[in-house]
Design an enzyme around this catalytic site. Structure first.
Site, PDB file in Angstrom:
ATOM      1  CD1 TRP B 139      15.801 -27.216  23.677  1.00 52.10           C
ATOM      2  CD2 TRP B 139      15.956 -29.378  23.406  1.00 52.10           C
ATOM      3  NE1 TRP B 139      14.483 -28.030  23.921  1.00 52.10           N
ATOM      4  CE2 TRP B 139      14.736 -29.437  22.669  1.00 52.10           C
ATOM      5  CE3 TRP B 139      16.569 -30.687  21.946  1.00 52.10           C
ATOM      6  CZ2 TRP B 139      14.116 -30.299  22.616  1.00 52.10           C
ATOM      7  CZ3 TRP B 139      15.783 -31.554  22.294  1.00 52.10           C
ATOM      8  CH2 TRP B 139      14.445 -32.011  22.347  1.00 52.10           C
ATOM      9  CG  ASP B 220      19.061 -31.201  17.187  1.00 53.81           C
ATOM     10  OD1 ASP B 220      18.567 -31.243  18.978  1.00 53.81           O
ATOM     11  OD2 ASP B 220      18.043 -31.635  16.749  1.00 53.81           O
ATOM     12  CE  LYS B 256      11.439 -25.430  17.551  1.00 52.43           C
ATOM     13  NZ  LYS B 256      11.142 -27.063  17.929  1.00 52.43           N
TER      14      LYS B 256
END
Lengths: 414, 411
Positions: B139, B220, B256
Site C-alpha cells: 500500500w 497490518d 472495509k
C-alpha cells in the site's frame, strides 16, 4: 488454516518471552495531568465527590448535556442514512466552509476572496498538531512558538512533538489573579522578530482571564511591529460570552488589521461534541493560488498520520451550521450553557463572600469561560482531593461546569 | 505579519494518485466508464453499501437514552478495544487471556499504522538504523507513514510478475538476510495491492525464519473477514505467529469489513510479554496519542462495540461480511470464466481466482493500463491493479472484453 497442533513445537512460555522481551526497557509514562484527574475521581466512592477536572460541560444536575440541536441533527442524519465513504483528506467542504464562516465571519475579506486554507481536524488537539507540524515544516522564519504562562497543559507536548521549540510569555499575574498585561507586552516585544505566538482567542485555559478589546488592539499592534506570527487557539467560541461573534473579536480584529494567521478551532465544547472529535485548522493566505499550495501541503501532513477525518461529528456540525433554524437553536443553547456558568460564578462568589473566606474572590466573577484559577496551590488541591473528595488539576484550575446548585455550597465550604 | 513572504515558497504538492484517478473518473462523461481504482466496496449497482447491521446498530445507538458525546479515554472505548482484540487475536489468545495485549483505539488502519510506527521509532531496540521491511509492492501510504516518523522503508521481494504470484524464495531469503531483530511489515490477509497471500505452509516457514532471526512482526490487517468470508480464517496468520511466540503488533481496520470507511474505526494491538510490561507500553502509547489527537472518535467505535458484544448483531455482521466477500469471489470466478472459456484470452488467468480480497493484480503493464483508461474508460492504477469491488453484473462483460482486447493489442 494454520494448525499449530499438528507440529511438535515446544510451547513458548511467558518466561522465555520475558527474556527476549522487546519492550523490557520501556519506562512507565506519566499519567495525563488533566485526564488523570477524572480517573482518580472515578475510583473514589465518596458520595459527596465532585469532579472539577475535565473541561466538559455539565448541566445543573451534574450530567453531560447533549444539545437538543445536536440530537435533532443526529436524527436528520440517521434518517438520511447517507453512505460512510471516506471524506477527502481535508474533510468535507461543506463542513470546512461553514466552520471557517463561523470563525472568521461571513464578511471576512480572506474568506470572500477564497484565501483561507481550511482542513477538518481531530478536534482542537488535531488542529493544533496539524498546525504545529505545518509550521515546523513550512514557516520560514522561526521554529519557536511562544505560549502564555500558563497555558493548556497539552499545548507543550503537541508543539514540541511537532518539532517546534516551546517558550513562554508572561500572562497570569499571581498577585492580582489577573492579566499581567505589562509583562505580556514586554515579552512579546522582546521575542525575536517573526517568532510564532500562540493566542487563546477567548476564555483562556486554564486561567479564564482574557485581554479586554482594547488590550487586544494593543497586542495586535505589537504583533505587527515585531512581525510575530499569530496562531489562535479557539476552543470556546460562543462559550465565553454566550455570543459566537463577540468571542471571535480578537481573531477577526487581527485579520482586519491585515495579519496572516493560523487558527485551531474546536467544536468539542460549543456543540458538546467532545468525543466525536470535530475541529478545523485554517491558515489565511495572500492569494487563492497560495491557498491551493498550502492546502496541498496540509494534505501531505495529514495523510501519513490518519488519511482522512471522521465523518459523524462533522456531519452533525455541518447540519447545524448549514440550516438556519437549527443554527439559531444552537446559538440559544450555547448562550444557555454560558449563562449557567456565569450564574455559577456569581453564586460561588456570593457563597465564599458569605462565608467570609479569607482572600479576594472577585476573580471568580471576572474570569471568563469554563475554567477558573482559584489561586490554590498544589498542596491545597491535593488536600481537597484527599479530604473533601473534590477533584481538580494540581494548578488549582476548576471547571465551573462541574458546579451546580447541589454541590456549590459543599465546594465553597471545602 | 502582513507581508507576502509567509507561504510564498510553499510548493504545490502532487495530488494523491488514487484520488487523482477517482477525480479523472468522475470527470469522464463516457456512459460505460468503470472505476476499478477505488478500494471501497460497491454493491452490484455500483453503490456504496451501508451494511444492514450498521444501520441497525445506528438506530439502537440513536435511541439509547444514555447516549452522550463525552470524551473517550485516551486509549479509546474499552468495550470496543477489548472486543476488537479478541476478534483479531482470538479469544483463546494467550496474550488476551493473560491481560498482556495492549489495545489502543486509532483513526482506522492508517492511524494504527502511524501509532505503531511512531511507538517503534521511539521505543524499539533498533539493530542499526531504524528500518522497516515493506513488501514490494505494498500500500503506497505505508512508505509515507514510516518515513514520516523517521523509519526508512526497505523493500523485500514479494510479488513475482513472471508468475503473477508470490516470490516466496525471495521473500524468505530477505528474512534470513536481514540483520537479527529487524522489523517486517506483513499483510495479515488479502495483500494490498496484489491479492497474493502466502499459503498456511508458507506462513509457517516465515514464522520459523522470524524466530531464528529474532525479527519483529508488524502486522497490518485491513481485510479481516473480507478475504475469505471467514473472520477466524483471515486472522490465522496473526494468531499463528502469536502462538509461535513471534513478538508482534497488529494494526486493525474496520473500514472495509464493516463498511465504516469515513468513520475511521481501527485499533492497534501490541503484544507484551507480561502485564507489567503491557502497562508500561500502554502508558507510552497514551502519551503519544495525547499529543496528536487526545482521544479517538466515538461514533464508529460505539457501533462496532455494539456489534461485537451482542451475539445476534455479531451473527448478522458475519452474514453481511459474507455478502460482500462472496460477491467479490463471484466476480473473480465469472471474470476468469469469460476470459478463459469464452474469449480465450491469451495468457494464464488463474491468478484472478487464486488472488484474495478486494484487489487483483491483472498482470497487464503500465502501457496497457493506460490504454484501458484512455480507450476503454476503465480506470485502474498503472501497476495493473483492479478493484474487484468495482466489477458488477452490468459491467463485467465490458471489462472482460476490454481486458481481452488490450492483451491482444487491439484496444
Amino acid at each position: 488454516m494454520l494448525a499449530i497442533s499438528r507440529r511438535s513445537i515446544a510451547k513458548t512460555t511467558t518466561s522465555t518471552l520475558r527474556n527476549a522481551s522487546v519492550w523490557a526497557a520501556v519506562a512507565q509514562g506519566p499519567p495525563d495531568p488533566i485526564l488523570g484527574v477524572t480517573e482518580a475521581f472515578k475510583a473514589d466512592n465518596d458520595s459527596r465527590k465532585i469532579n472539577l477536572g475535565v473541561g466538559a460541560y455539565r448541566d445543573d444536575a451534574g450530567k453531560p448535556y447533549v444539545l437538543p440541536s445536536v440530537k435533532k441533527a443526529e436524527e436528520i442524519i440517521t434518517s438520511r442514512m447517507g453512505d460512510k465513504e471516506y471524506l477527502p483528506i481535508t474533510g468535507g467542504s461543506d463542513f470546512t466552509q461553514l466552520a471557517a464562516k463561523l470563525a472568521y465571519g461571513a464578511d471576512s475579506l480572506p474568506l470572500k476572496e477564497n484565501r483561507i486554507a481550511v482542513t477538518q481536524s481531530i478536534s482542537g488537539t488535531g488542529a493544533l498538531r496539524i498546525g504545529g507540524a505545518f509550521l515546523a515544516r513550512w514557516y520560514p522564519h522561526s521554529k519557536t512558538i511562544y505560549l502564555p504562562t500558563p497555558s493548556w497543559g497539552n499545548h507543550t507536548p503537541i508543539f514540541r512533538d511537532s518539532g517546534l521549540e516551546v517558550k513562554g510569555y508572561r500572562y497570569f499575574d499571581k498577585a492580582t489573579v489577573g492579566l499581567d498585561f505589562k509583562g505580556l507586552i514586554e515579552d512579546l516585544k522582546n521575542a525575536p522578530s517573526k517568532s510564532i505566538v500562540l493566542l487563546h482567542a477567548c476564555a483562556h485555559n486554564p486561567t479564564g482571564i482574557d485581554p479586554t478589546p482594547e488590550q487586544w488592539k494593543e497586542i495586535s499592534d505589537v504583533v505587527k511591529e515585531k512581525e510575530l506570527f499569530p496562531f489562535f487557539d479557539m476552543a470556546y467560541q460562543g462559550f465565553a460570552s454566550g455570543n459566537t461573534n463577540r468571542d471571535a473579536f480578537a481573531l477577526r480584529h487581527f485579520v482586519k488589521e491585515g495579519h496572516q494567521v493560523a487558527l485551531a478551532q474546536s467544536f468539542a465544547k460549543n456543540m458538546g461534541l467532545y468525543g466525536e472529535r470535530v475541529g478545523a485548522f485554517s491558515l489565511t493566505a495572500s492569494s487563492p493560488d497560495e491557498r491551493a499550495r498550502v492546502d496541498s501541503q496540509l494534505k501531505i501532513v495529514i495523510r501519513p498520520m490518519y488519511s482522512n477525518p471522521p465523518l459523524h461529528g462533522a456531519r452533525i456540525a455541518a447540519t447545524i451550521l448549514g440550516e438556519p433554524t437549527l443554527y439559531s437553536q444552537w446559538e440559544t443553547e450555547v448562550q444557555g450553557m454560558a449563562d449557567r456558568i456565569i450564574s455559577m460564578r456569581e453564586r460561588l462568589f456570593d457563597t465564599l463572600t458569605g462565608l467570609q473566606t479569607p482572600g479576594e474572590w472577585g476573580h471568580i466573577k471576572s474570569q471568563i469561560g469554563m475554567f477558573s484559577f482559584t489561586g490554590l496551590n498544589a498542596n491545597q488541591t491535593k488536600a481537597l482531593a484527599e479530604k473533601a473528595h473534590i477533584y481538580m488539576t494540581a494548578d488549582g484550575r476548576i471547571s465551573m461546569a462541574g458546579l451546580n446548585a447541589k454541590n456549590i455550597t459543599y465546594f465553597a465550604e471545602s | 505579519m502582513t507581508t507576502a513572504e509567509m507561504w510564498q515558497q510553499v510548493p504545490l504538492a502532487p495530488p494523491d494518485s488514487i484520488f487523482k484517478l477517482t477525480a479523472a473518473y468522475k470527470a469522464d462523461t463516457y456512459p460505460r466508464k468503470v472505476n476499478l481504482g477505488v478500494g471501497a466496496y460497491r454493491d452490484d449497482d455500483n453503490k456504496p453499501w451501508v451494511l444492514p447491521v450498521i444501520k441497525k446498530a445506528t438506530e439502537i445507538l440513536l435511541n439509547d437514552p444514555n447516549l452522550d458525546h463525552e470524551y473517550l479515554p485516551i486509549t479509546g472505548l474499552p468495550e470496543f478495544t477489548s472486543a476488537a482484540a479478541k476478534l483479531i487475536l482470538g479469544s483463546e489468545s494467550a496474550s488476551v487471556q493473560e491481560g498482556r495485549a495492549v489495545s489502543v483505539q486509532t483513526i482506522s488502519g492508517t492511524g494504527a499504522n502511524h501509532l505503531g510506527a511512531l511507538f517503534l521509532s521511539k521505543f524499539y531496540k533498533w539493530n542499526g538504523q531504524p528500518i522497516i521491511y515493506l513488501s514490494n509492492p505494498t500500500w503506497a501510504n505505508h512508505h509515507a507513514i514510516f518515513k514520516n516518523v523517521g523509519i526508512t522503508p526497505v523493500d523485500y521481494p514479494y510479488y513475482d510478475p513472471k508468475t503473477i504470484g508470490l516470490d516466496f524464495t525471495g521473500f524468505l531469503q530477505s528474512i534470513r538476510d536481514a540483520v537479527p531483530g529487524s522489523v517486517f511489515l506483513l499483510h495479515a490477509c488479502a495483500h494490498n495491492p496484489t491479492g497474493v497471500d502466502p499459503t498456511p505452509e508458507q506462513w509457517e516457514e516465515v514464522a520459523t525464519a522470524f524466530l531464528e532471526k529474532g525479527h519483529y512482526a508488524f502486522f497490518d490487517c485491513a481485510y479481516q473477514g473480507f478475504a475469505s468470508g471467514d473472520l477466524d480464517r483471515d486472522a490465522s496468520a496473526v494468531r499463528y505467529f502469536e502462538q509461535r511466540g513471534v513478538p508482534l503488533l497488529v494494526c486493525q481496520s474496520f473500514a472495509k469489513n464493516a463498511g465504516l470507511y469515513g468513520e475511521r474505526v481501527g485499533a492497534l494491538h501490541v503484544v507484551g510479554s507480561n502485564q507489567e510490561e503491557a502497562n508500561r507500553v500502554r502508558s507510552q502509547l497514551s502519551v503519544l496519542q495525547r499529543s496528536e489527537i487526545s482521544n479517538p472518535p466515538s461514533h464508529g467505535a460505539r457501533l462496532i462495540a455494539l456489534i461485537l458484544n451482542n451475539p445476534d448483531l455479531f451473527e448478522e455482521w458475519k452474514r453481511d461480511i459474507k455478502t460482500m466477500a462472496y460477491r467479490i469471489i463471484d466476480m473473480r470466478e465469472k471474470l476468469r470464466d469469460i476470459l478463459v472459456n469464452e474469449l480465450k484470452t491469451p495468457g494464464n488467468w488463474d491468478h484472478i481466482t487464486s488472488q484474495i480480497g478486494m484487489f487483483s493484480f491483472t498482470g497487464i503493464n503500465p502501457t496497457q493500463s493506460q490504454a484501458m483508461i484512455e480507450k476503454a474508460h476503465i480506470y485502474l492504477t498503472a501497476n495493473g491493479r483492479i478493484s474487484m469491488a468495482g466489477l458488477n453484473s452490468k459491467n463485467l462483460r465490458y471489462v472482460a472484453d476490454s481486458l481481452d482486447k488490450v492483451v491482444r493489442g487491439e484496444l
